[in-house]
Design a protein around this motif. Structure first.
Motif, PDB file in Angstrom:
ATOM      1  N   LEU A   1       0.761  -1.001   0.169  1.00 44.03           N
ATOM      2  CA  LEU A   1      -0.068   0.055  -0.054  1.00 44.03           C
ATOM      3  C   LEU A   1       0.584   1.342  -0.127  1.00 44.03           C
ATOM      4  O   LEU A   1       1.464   1.279   0.204  1.00 44.03           O
ATOM      5  N   ASP A   2       0.440   1.954  -0.447  1.00 46.68           N
ATOM      6  CA  ASP A   2       1.113   3.416  -0.434  1.00 46.68           C
ATOM      7  C   ASP A   2       0.286   4.370   0.631  1.00 46.68           C
ATOM      8  O   ASP A   2       0.163   3.248   1.910  1.00 46.68           O
ATOM      9  N   PRO A   7      -3.493   0.203  -3.038  1.00 46.31           N
ATOM     10  CA  PRO A   7      -2.759  -0.226  -3.603  1.00 46.31           C
ATOM     11  C   PRO A   7      -1.807   0.649  -4.470  1.00 46.31           C
ATOM     12  O   PRO A   7      -1.843   1.727  -5.340  1.00 46.31           O
ATOM     13  N   TRP A   8      -0.388   0.330  -4.463  1.00 47.21           N
ATOM     14  CA  TRP A   8       0.698   1.168  -5.562  1.00 47.21           C
ATOM     15  C   TRP A   8       0.567   0.426  -7.164  1.00 47.21           C
ATOM     16  O   TRP A   8      -0.273  -0.408  -7.231  1.00 47.21           O
ATOM     17  N   THR A   9       0.543   1.629  -7.798  1.00 49.90           N
ATOM     18  CA  THR A   9       0.467   1.471  -8.783  1.00 49.90           C
ATOM     19  C   THR A   9       0.728   0.426  -9.169  1.00 49.90           C
ATOM     20  O   THR A   9       0.783  -0.873 -10.645  1.00 49.90           O
ATOM     21  N   TRP A  25      -3.088  -6.868   2.186  1.00 49.70           N
ATOM     22  CA  TRP A  25      -2.410  -5.782   1.495  1.00 49.70           C
ATOM     23  C   TRP A  25      -1.246  -4.359   2.858  1.00 49.70           C
ATOM     24  O   TRP A  25      -2.405  -4.470   3.974  1.00 49.70           O
ATOM     25  N   ARG A  26      -0.276  -4.602   2.837  1.00 54.88           N
ATOM     26  CA  ARG A  26       0.488  -3.680   3.418  1.00 54.88           C
ATOM     27  C   ARG A  26       0.983  -3.050   3.253  1.00 54.88           C
ATOM     28  O   ARG A  26       1.518  -2.814   1.773  1.00 54.88           O
ATOM     29  N   PRO A  27       1.553  -1.601   4.690  1.00 52.81           N
ATOM     30  CA  PRO A  27       2.588  -1.113   3.304  1.00 52.81           C
ATOM     31  C   PRO A  27       4.324  -1.735   2.903  1.00 52.81           C
ATOM     32  O   PRO A  27       4.397  -2.228   3.858  1.00 52.81           O
ATOM     33  N   GLY A  28       4.508  -1.121   1.920  1.00 53.58           N
ATOM     34  CA  GLY A  28       5.083  -1.532   0.990  1.00 53.58           C
ATOM     35  C   GLY A  28       5.955  -0.124   0.041  1.00 53.58           C
ATOM     36  O   GLY A  28       6.391  -0.440  -0.884  1.00 53.58           O
TER      37      GLY A  28
END
Length: 75
Positions: A1-2, A7-9, A25-28
């Motif tokens: 996740l941003d 969700p990151w593009t 989904w986790r921060p990445g």
């Protein structure tokens, strides 16, 4: 996740997928970290999200086991 929790593009799994696949989904994206030389940097990728989700699952499992143990002891 941003940072906005989306969700990151650049993710390879942007959509809900097959029912037999569990998405976590986790921060990445732009996660603060430190290089081996001790310099502060940010990084992006699943390698940064995996430890966060793993820790969450370990804690959940430990709490569940502890609850079951306490229930058995209280009988």
């Amino acid at each position: 996740l941003d940072k906005a929790g989306q969700p990151w593009t650049g993710t390879n799994r942007p959509d809900a997928g097959p029912n037999d696949y569990i998405y976590a989904w986790r921060p990445g994206v732009r996660v603060p970290t430190v290089t081996m030389a001790g310099r502060t940097v940010v990084g992006t990728g699943t390698s940064f999200a995996v430890p966060i989700e793993t820790a969450r699952r370990v804690i959940d499992r430990a709490e569940s086991a502890n609850s079951k143990l306490l229930a058995v002891r209280s009988r």
